[in-house]
Scaffold this motif. Sequence first.
Motif, PDB file in Angstrom:
ATOM      1  N   UNK A   1      -1.664 -28.490  58.019  1.00 54.78           N
ATOM      2  CA  UNK A   1      -1.320 -29.671  58.811  1.00 54.78           C
ATOM      3  C   UNK A   1       0.109 -29.639  59.316  1.00 54.78           C
ATOM      4  N   UNK A   2       1.028 -29.286  58.444  1.00 60.05           N
ATOM      5  CA  UNK A   2       2.420 -29.258  58.874  1.00 60.05           C
ATOM      6  C   UNK A   2       2.683 -28.118  59.860  1.00 60.05           C
ATOM      7  N   UNK A   3       1.954 -27.016  59.720  1.00 60.61           N
ATOM      8  CA  UNK A   3       2.075 -25.937  60.703  1.00 60.61           C
ATOM      9  C   UNK A   3       1.494 -26.352  62.047  1.00 60.61           C
ATOM     10  N   UNK A   4       0.394 -27.122  62.024  1.00 63.96           N
ATOM     11  CA  UNK A   4      -0.158 -27.642  63.288  1.00 63.96           C
ATOM     12  C   UNK A   4       0.848 -28.567  63.963  1.00 63.96           C
ATOM     13  N   UNK A   5       1.455 -29.428  63.171  1.00 68.09           N
ATOM     14  CA  UNK A   5       2.463 -30.332  63.717  1.00 68.09           C
ATOM     15  C   UNK A   5       3.611 -29.533  64.347  1.00 68.09           C
TER      16      UNK A   5
END
Length: 124
Positions: free
Chosen positions: A75-79
Amino acid sequence: MEMLLVLGAIMACLGVVLGAFGAHALKDKFASPHYAAIWETAVQYHMYHSLGLLGLGILSSDALLGASSMLSWAGYLMFAGIVFFSGSLYVLAVTGVKKLGAITPIGGMLFIIAWVLVAISALA
C-alpha cells in the motif's frame, strides 16, 4: 488496514479532482494534445492505484489475508508510486520540462513492486 483505506479514499478524491481540472481548467492550456494525453495517463494510473489502495485496505481488514506487513508495504509503495509516477507526469504535462520524465519510471517500478508484494502475500 485503516490507513490504507484513508489514503485510498483521499487519493481517489484527488484523482477525480485532477481529472476534472485537466479536462476543464487546463483543456486549452496544454502546449499540445500530447501533453493532454500525458495528463490523462497520470490520472488513469492515479485512479487505478487509488482503487488498489482501497482494495488493500479492505484485504488487510479481511480474515482471508488479515493485516500483513507485506500488504502494508504494498500500500505504501502504491501511494509512493502515485506521487512519483502520476506526480511527475502532472508536472511534465503542465510545464513541458522533459527531464521530469526520468522520475516517472521510479513510480512505475514502485507500482510493480507493490503488485508483486500483493501476489506474494496472497500466496503466503
